[in-house]
Design an enzyme around this catalytic site. Structure first.
Site, PDB file in Angstrom:
ATOM      1  N   HIS A  93       0.850  -1.195   0.000  1.00 61.35           N
ATOM      2  CA  HIS A  93       0.000   0.000   0.000  1.00 61.35           C
ATOM      3  C   HIS A  93       0.879   1.237   0.000  1.00 61.35           C
ATOM      4  O   HIS A  93       1.471   1.602   1.012  1.00 61.35           O
ATOM      5  CB  HIS A  93      -0.929   0.025   1.213  1.00 61.35           C
ATOM      6  CG  HIS A  93      -1.977   1.096   1.132  1.00 61.35           C
ATOM      7  ND1 HIS A  93      -3.295   0.822   0.853  1.00 61.35           N
ATOM      8  CD2 HIS A  93      -1.904   2.445   1.261  1.00 61.35           C
ATOM      9  CE1 HIS A  93      -3.989   1.955   0.828  1.00 61.35           C
ATOM     10  NE2 HIS A  93      -3.152   2.954   1.079  1.00 61.35           N
ATOM     11  N   HIS A 137       1.385   5.200  -2.523  1.00 58.17           N
ATOM     12  CA  HIS A 137       0.793   6.074  -3.523  1.00 58.17           C
ATOM     13  C   HIS A 137       1.884   6.794  -4.298  1.00 58.17           C
ATOM     14  O   HIS A 137       2.952   7.104  -3.748  1.00 58.17           O
ATOM     15  CB  HIS A 137      -0.107   7.128  -2.873  1.00 58.17           C
ATOM     16  CG  HIS A 137      -1.133   6.586  -1.936  1.00 58.17           C
ATOM     17  ND1 HIS A 137      -2.274   5.943  -2.370  1.00 58.17           N
ATOM     18  CD2 HIS A 137      -1.194   6.586  -0.579  1.00 58.17           C
ATOM     19  CE1 HIS A 137      -3.001   5.584  -1.325  1.00 58.17           C
ATOM     20  NE2 HIS A 137      -2.361   5.959  -0.229  1.00 58.17           N
ATOM     21  N   ARG A 146     -10.356   0.253  -5.051  1.00 60.18           N
ATOM     22  CA  ARG A 146     -10.492   0.808  -3.709  1.00 60.18           C
ATOM     23  C   ARG A 146     -11.815   1.557  -3.609  1.00 60.18           C
ATOM     24  O   ARG A 146     -12.140   2.390  -4.456  1.00 60.18           O
ATOM     25  CB  ARG A 146      -9.345   1.765  -3.402  1.00 60.18           C
ATOM     26  CG  ARG A 146      -9.285   2.156  -1.921  1.00 60.18           C
ATOM     27  CD  ARG A 146      -8.259   3.234  -1.657  1.00 60.18           C
ATOM     28  NE  ARG A 146      -7.847   3.230  -0.248  1.00 60.18           N
ATOM     29  CZ  ARG A 146      -7.287   4.265   0.360  1.00 60.18           C
ATOM     30  NH1 ARG A 146      -7.054   5.383  -0.308  1.00 60.18           N
ATOM     31  NH2 ARG A 146      -6.940   4.188   1.628  1.00 60.18           N
ATOM     32  N   HIS A 180      -5.715  -0.418   6.175  1.00 54.82           N
ATOM     33  CA  HIS A 180      -5.216   0.250   7.389  1.00 54.82           C
ATOM     34  C   HIS A 180      -5.841  -0.291   8.681  1.00 54.82           C
ATOM     35  O   HIS A 180      -6.225   0.466   9.566  1.00 54.82           O
ATOM     36  CB  HIS A 180      -5.463   1.754   7.286  1.00 54.82           C
ATOM     37  CG  HIS A 180      -4.822   2.394   6.089  1.00 54.82           C
ATOM     38  ND1 HIS A 180      -3.569   2.051   5.639  1.00 54.82           N
ATOM     39  CD2 HIS A 180      -5.272   3.367   5.242  1.00 54.82           C
ATOM     40  CE1 HIS A 180      -3.266   2.781   4.568  1.00 54.82           C
ATOM     41  NE2 HIS A 180      -4.276   3.566   4.298  1.00 54.82           N
ATOM     42  N   ASP A 221       2.221   2.959   3.225  1.00 52.46           N
ATOM     43  CA  ASP A 221       1.359   4.115   3.036  1.00 52.46           C
ATOM     44  C   ASP A 221       2.160   5.371   2.670  1.00 52.46           C
ATOM     45  O   ASP A 221       1.678   6.484   2.822  1.00 52.46           O
ATOM     46  CB  ASP A 221       0.478   4.379   4.262  1.00 52.46           C
ATOM     47  CG  ASP A 221      -0.677   5.335   3.979  1.00 52.46           C
ATOM     48  OD1 ASP A 221      -1.195   5.321   2.844  1.00 52.46           O
ATOM     49  OD2 ASP A 221      -1.048   6.107   4.881  1.00 52.46           O
TER      50      ASP A 221
END
Length: 300
Positions: free
Chosen positions: A32, A34, A123, A181, A249
């Site tokens: 995970h 970005h 998602r 999360h 993250d």
């Protein structure tokens, strides 16, 4: 296990300079993260300035923490425009997979296109602002039905009370469910509480996966150790190590810029796994290989 020598420079959007004390095995996946690239404009609904966090910078983080694979998740920043994620997948090749964001009316041809470009899930975000407005359980059900023929999963970002409210729907999804999360569980409750119990029951049913990520989102003690998350993390690992994945993250857009030490997050995974190297390998290598449809490990 002896940690490697420290790095001599920092990585943007990450605190500290040292490598993790836990050495990740070959083929480790950050499940995970970005990518934010200034070549791609944010959605008009998004009011915050996105960070400058392109693939080249993320590769510096990989070198620091010892991962080779990554799952690029389209952030809410871009709405339903997955161009930045797809560009990242093209740059990273077979070492990356994607999780996209689409509207409920997405056509089958578009999903097929995304599949061919490396996307393996959608998602559905119930927490942060979305370009279409409010996300509903009906939207989740619609999207799950649309991606079932592709063998994808549905990833949900929810508050604990939302997890509880949608329990029946989540149990009946026709595709694997991935809970972002750690469902934003309250660390003060440890391995207790209604939401934690439901998460465990979902794991026991065999169709749910949990991302061990975002420890800082509700921690009251903060980093680098996030000690109040240890009880819940260890309980989840003991319960279902075969359906957990780990994610950094990065670049940590919910936090003060540069405040999260990604090496410490790897070490926190080690604590959640109670130092068990086999469980760590399962969570960062074997589980993501299965969930995200990675090919054979090319790593030695």
């Amino acid at each position: 296990m002896v940690a490697p020598l420290p790095l001599l420079h920092s990585v943007p959007h990450s605190a500290g300079v040292a490598r993790p004390g836990v050495a990740l095995p070959a083929g480790a996946c950050d499940s995970h993260m970005h990518i934010f690239d200034p070549r791609f404009a944010p959605s008009t609904h998004w009011k915050r300035q996105p960070p400058d966090a392109p693939v080249a910078v993320y590769r510096q983080l990989q070198a620091r923490i010892g991962t080779q694979r990554a799952v690029v998740v389209t952030p809410s920043t871009y709405g339903t425009d997955n161009a930045c994620t797809l560009d990242a997948l093209a740059q990273m090749g077979d070492a990356a997979r994607g999780v996209a964001v689409v509207e409920a009316g997405v056509e089958a041809a578009e999903l097929q296109r995304l599949h061919g470009l490396g996307v393996r899930g959608l998602r559905v975000n119930f927490v942060t602002p979305q370009s279409w407005g409010m996300t509903t359980p009906d939207m989740l059900a619609t999207l799950a039905a649309k991606v079932a023929p592709l063998g994808w999963h549905i990833q949900v970002f929810v508050h604990p009370e939302q997890l509880l409210a949608m329990a029946g729907l989540l149990r009946g999804l026709p595709v694997p469910l991935v809970v972002d999360h750690m469902a934003r569980l309250d660390p003060a409750q440890g391995a207790n509480g209604e939401a934690f119990d439901l998460l465990c029951r979902l794991l026991d049913a065999g169709n749910t996966w949990v991302k061990l990520s975002g420890a800082y989102m509700r921690s009251s003690v903060g980093g680098p150790g996030y000690d109040d998350t240890v009880a819940a993390g260890q309980a989840l690992v003991r319960r279902a190590p075969e359906r957990l994945v780990w994610g950094s993250d990065w670049p940590h857009t919910t936090e003060t810029p540069g405040s999260v030490d990604d090496a410490a997050l790897v070490d926190l995974l080690g604590r959640w796994c109670e130092g068990d190297a086999a469980r760590i390998a399962r969570i960062v290598v074997h589980n993501p290989a299965k969930l995200y449809d990675f090919g054979p490990l090319p790593f030695t």
